[in-house]
Scaffold this motif. Sequence first.
Motif, PDB file in Angstrom:
ATOM      1  N   PHE A 179      28.963  -0.141  36.062  1.00 34.24           N
ATOM      2  CA  PHE A 179      30.150  -1.005  36.912  1.00 34.24           C
ATOM      3  C   PHE A 179      31.013   0.261  37.458  1.00 34.24           C
ATOM      4  N   GLU A 194      37.963  -9.692  45.905  1.00 35.77           N
ATOM      5  CA  GLU A 194      38.190  -8.643  45.028  1.00 35.77           C
ATOM      6  C   GLU A 194      38.245  -7.299  45.781  1.00 35.77           C
ATOM      7  N   ASP A 253      34.658  -3.567  42.897  1.00 38.74           N
ATOM      8  CA  ASP A 253      33.892  -3.079  41.534  1.00 38.74           C
ATOM      9  C   ASP A 253      32.908  -4.030  41.230  1.00 38.74           C
ATOM     10  N   LYS A 254      31.669  -3.264  40.935  1.00 40.62           N
ATOM     11  CA  LYS A 254      30.335  -4.269  40.931  1.00 40.62           C
ATOM     12  C   LYS A 254      29.453  -3.465  39.992  1.00 40.62           C
ATOM     13  N   TRP A 255      28.440  -4.004  39.356  1.00 39.21           N
ATOM     14  CA  TRP A 255      27.421  -3.327  38.659  1.00 39.21           C
ATOM     15  C   TRP A 255      26.437  -3.024  40.026  1.00 39.21           C
TER      16      TRP A 255
END
Length: 359
Positions: A179, A194, A253-255
């Motif tokens: 992440f 986001e 923000d992300k995987w």
Amino acid sequence: MAGEKIYEMLWDCEYCGTRKLLGKTHRHCPNCGATQDPNRRYFPEEADKVAVTDHIYYGADRVCPFCKTPNGAKSTFCGNCGGSLDGSKEVERKIDPNLATASQQNSNQPNSNSDSNLAFKDSKWIKAHEKTPKWVKWMLGGGTSGILGFLLVGVLWTESVKIHVTKHEWERAIAIEQFQPVSESEWCDSMPSEAYSVTRSREVRSYNQVADGEDCSTVRTDRGDGTYSESESCTTRYRDEPVYDSKCYYKIDKWAFDRNAEAKGIGLEVTPYWPVPSYRECVSTSLGCERLGNRSEKYLVHFEESEGETKGEKHDCEFDETKWKSYQPTVLYKVEKSVIFNFITCDSIQLYDSNLKQN
């Protein structure tokens, strides 16, 4: 049709050689009296055009079934022999040679015996096999169709060869995702809520087709009665006009994929296994947390040709694990191989002789 003009077709007398006779006016040659042959009509050059005035068009001429003389569309009996025109056919109308398409103009192929006509002539990615006979090279000559034909023959033309296993190879991997901040871009009206650290740029998003004049050409149409019509045919010309919009570049923000945990091996002695990944697992999602992603596996068998002029030539095949294990280094196999491209069809591998071992 607006702006349409009518002119006379021309024809040449095949008996006395008189040229440029008028298709409507001269139903017979004024020099020798021969009957006009409608098949000899043609469109005139610009300097030879003769305009037609006060001419009523009733339709294309009809050919007398007895003497082959062209007669007006309203005629009941042939003006030359008196025969009935019942069931007679219309004359064949000429096509303006100026309307020939580029493909028709290029339809005449070069001499098929020329080396320049080979599909793989001077090619950097297609090479003729040494066994390819000349008739195949000639047959496959010429342009796109030649290349397609060459590829088709290359796939279908095979020979059976003997092969043996030289090595087994395997690889297993587990993706590890993290992440983390990821840089992305999107049109601003579609940007996720986001997103942060946003910058904007004015860029071309699409194009509109805008009219930009006309392309016109002269169209000549044989009317079949010794005359032809001439008119201008125009099509609208368009240009691309760019449509600008705001493009946003941002972080979110992300995987995202970070790395692979891998396990590899050669041979059948060690059973393929999955790696044991080391990663940072979190109770709640935050930056730097990691998780396991997709798994992938690959099983390769390396073969080598066992005899003949191509002995020692290598080939690789990928299988599922069960089939991968079934191929044994001490056994001889047979397989279909492309004569032109030299690749084997892995699905065609068969046991040649279960008792015959490699020397």
